[in-house]
Write an enzyme that holds these catalytic residues in place. Structure first.
Site, short mmCIF file in Angstrom:
data_model
loop_
_atom_site.label_atom_id
_atom_site.label_comp_id
_atom_site.label_asym_id
_atom_site.label_seq_id
_atom_site.Cartn_x
_atom_site.Cartn_y
_atom_site.Cartn_z
N ARG A 30 -2.16 -8.71 0.01
CA ARG A 30 -1.25 -7.70 0.87
C ARG A 30 -2.05 -7.43 2.10
O ARG A 30 -2.97 -6.98 2.14
CB ARG A 30 -1.18 -6.43 -0.23
CG ARG A 30 -0.44 -5.51 0.62
CD ARG A 30 -0.39 -4.06 0.04
NE ARG A 30 0.49 -3.54 0.94
CZ ARG A 30 0.51 -2.11 1.31
NH1 ARG A 30 -0.63 -1.57 0.66
NH2 ARG A 30 1.43 -1.38 2.10
N ARG A 49 2.10 12.50 6.18
CA ARG A 49 2.59 12.17 7.53
C ARG A 49 3.83 12.92 7.85
O ARG A 49 4.55 13.09 6.92
CB ARG A 49 2.82 10.63 7.30
CG ARG A 49 1.72 9.73 7.21
CD ARG A 49 2.07 8.24 7.58
NE ARG A 49 1.22 7.45 7.11
CZ ARG A 49 1.30 6.55 6.10
NH1 ARG A 49 2.60 6.28 5.46
NH2 ARG A 49 0.27 5.54 5.55
N ASN A 94 -5.30 -6.04 -2.96
CA ASN A 94 -4.73 -5.04 -2.19
C ASN A 94 -6.12 -4.12 -1.43
O ASN A 94 -6.30 -3.47 -2.36
CB ASN A 94 -3.71 -4.01 -2.79
CG ASN A 94 -3.15 -3.18 -1.80
OD1 ASN A 94 -3.78 -3.26 -0.68
ND2 ASN A 94 -2.28 -2.60 -2.14
N HIS A 98 6.26 -1.47 4.26
CA HIS A 98 6.85 -1.39 2.64
C HIS A 98 7.81 -2.70 2.71
O HIS A 98 8.59 -2.57 1.75
CB HIS A 98 7.71 -0.08 2.46
CG HIS A 98 6.82 1.11 2.52
ND1 HIS A 98 7.24 2.08 2.66
CD2 HIS A 98 5.58 1.26 1.87
CE1 HIS A 98 6.24 3.28 2.39
NE2 HIS A 98 5.16 2.57 1.77
N GLU A 131 5.42 -4.50 -6.14
CA GLU A 131 4.94 -5.38 -5.02
C GLU A 131 4.13 -6.46 -5.39
O GLU A 131 4.11 -7.49 -4.91
CB GLU A 131 4.33 -4.36 -4.09
CG GLU A 131 5.17 -3.54 -3.34
CD GLU A 131 4.72 -2.33 -2.47
OE1 GLU A 131 4.38 -2.31 -1.46
OE2 GLU A 131 4.29 -1.36 -3.46
#
Ligand code: AMP
Length: 414
Positions: free
Chosen positions: A99, A250, A7, A189, A396
């Site tokens: 990823r 965010r 990742n 996601h 994940e």
């Protein structure tokens, strides 16, 4: 097979090595062999590696780029001191799973990376200028370090949401902008929402067709997903990860005219305003203190900080609104599943998100809720709650490893 899962961020690289194959997947017996994180690539990098059952290896080193960082990892992996069973040399890594944030409209499933796929990912850079170049750096580096004989697979954050219907993914702007520029909701996601739905099926014995749930990935980035008959039919993140829930830094949903208004009032450029919306808003912007939920909880406990409380209240209120909205979109759901850093560890947040939802028949069991932290999985609602509420820790990396294995072996990616 030993799968290296990567990742890559612009100056970071997270990895795991997972032993898996089709039989291990079937039995749920795949195994993490080690994991690690390198931060600040490009200067004096911070390194933390961990083998199951051993104390972590921590160090710093001047790592110029992702390729040098990968060489550093391999040196550590294959050293006598590290001694991971089954990993003695580079040849013991059988495939690499990356990823990858943005698959655009092209990548609806995980794919083996070849030149054509790389070109497709490069074409998507304009959709994810922050993330895709970083993911590509990892792919180029792995190709150079491992050579063309080690298969590499791209697993896209957007793929799981490719099943959304048009009415969910289109914005109410002139249609020609979708046709010309592919402006639409993509959602992110996806790997996490997909894993949560998979665990839900295992926990309940339901089939994919019977899986009608709302999944809540609540970490520093946060998103909700409406999953009907096992497929994503709507999600809160949009064209970029900025839309939807309020997050650590965010803003989530806002009226777009605020951007223009702020530019004029603050004399700011569009980049500066987007920097505010991406990096200085959300929980950090409201509390004025931190983007970290743990620190906020301490502030509230020790100083009764009003804005810290307000940040949590807003975070939960927006989640609750989406729960209601997805209940309507799906004609009801069979379960709500919390996951990720906050979803797995903050019972107060879960309680607040589900408070006053008796209308839907949702009731949280305080004792169960308080106990379900630090990687525990299970139900947190009362026995008479019409809709059960679960905590399901996400994983994940496991999805990345399994998809890599399936793609390499030409098995169906489900
Ligand atoms: P993630 O992005 O999934 O790693 O989640 C990061 C978020 O989870 C941060 O806001 C953390 O503060 C939050 N988090 C992790 N552990 C806890 C905890 N014990 N209580 C509250 N929030 C937590």
């Amino acid at each position: 097979m030993n799968i290296l899962v990567l990742n890559c961020g612009s100056s970071s690289l997270k990895f795991q090595i997972i032993e898996t194959d089709l039989e291990l997947i079937e039995k749920g017996a795949d195994r993490e062999l080690c994991r690690g994180l390198i931060e600040r690539i490009g200067s004096e990098a911070l390194i933390t590696f961990k083998v199951e059952g051993k104390s972590p290896f921590k160090s710093t080193a001047p790592l110029r780029d992702h390729k040098v960082a990968l060489h550093y990892i391999i040196k550590w992996l294959t050293s006598d001191e590290t001694s991971i069973p089954g990993i003695k040399s580079l040849e013991d890594i059988h495939a690499i799973g990356h990823r990858t944030v943005h698959g655009g409209e092209r990548f609806k499933k995980s794919v083996r990376i070849d030149n054509d796929v790389i070109t497709g990912m490069e074409d998507n850079i304009e959709l994810a200028p922050l993330h895709n170049p970083a993911n590509l750096k990892g792919i180029y580096a792995a190709r150079e370090v491992f050579g063309p004989s080690v298969p590499q697979v791209g697993i896209f954050d957007t793929s799981f949401h490719s099943t959304m219907p048009e009415e969910a993914y289109l914005y109410g702007i002139p249609y020609q902008y979708y046709r010309r520029y592919k402006i639409r909701k993509y959602g992110f996601h996806g790997t996490s929402h997909r894993y949560i739905a998979y665990r839900y099926r295992l926990l309940t014995g339901k089939s994919r067709e019977e899986t009608n749930i709302i999944t809540l990935h609540l970490g520093n980035g946060a998103s909700a997903c409406a999953i009907k008959h096992g497929k994503s039919i709507d999600t809160t993140m949009g064209f970029t990860p900025l839309e939807g829930l309020m997050m650590g830094t965010r803003c989530g949903d806002i009226d777009p005219t605020i951007i223009d208004f702020l530019m004029h009032k603050e004399g700011a450029s569009v980049e500066e305003v987007f920097n505010i919306l991406n990096k200085r808003s959300g929980i950090l912007g409201i509390s004025g203190l931190t983007n970290d939920m743990r620190d906020l909880e301490v502030e509230i406990m020790e100083h009764k900080d009003r804005r810290a409380q307000l940040a949590i209240d807003m975070f939960c209120y927006k989640i609750k609104k989406y729960i209601g909205s997805y209940m309507a979109a799906m004609n009801g759901a069979d379960a709500i599943c919390f996951s990720a850093g906050i979803g797995e560890n903050a019972p107060e947040v879960r309680e607040k998100c589900c408070a006053d939802l008796e209308f839907f028949g949702i009731k949280i069991d305080k004792k169960l809720n308080d106990k379900m932290i630090r990687g525990k999985e299970g139900i947190i609602s009362t026995a008479d709650s019409k809709i059960p509420v679960y905590v399901i820790p996400t994983n994940e990396e496991l999805v990345l490893a399994r998809d890599t294995c399936r793609v390499v072996l030409n098995a169906p990616v489900v």
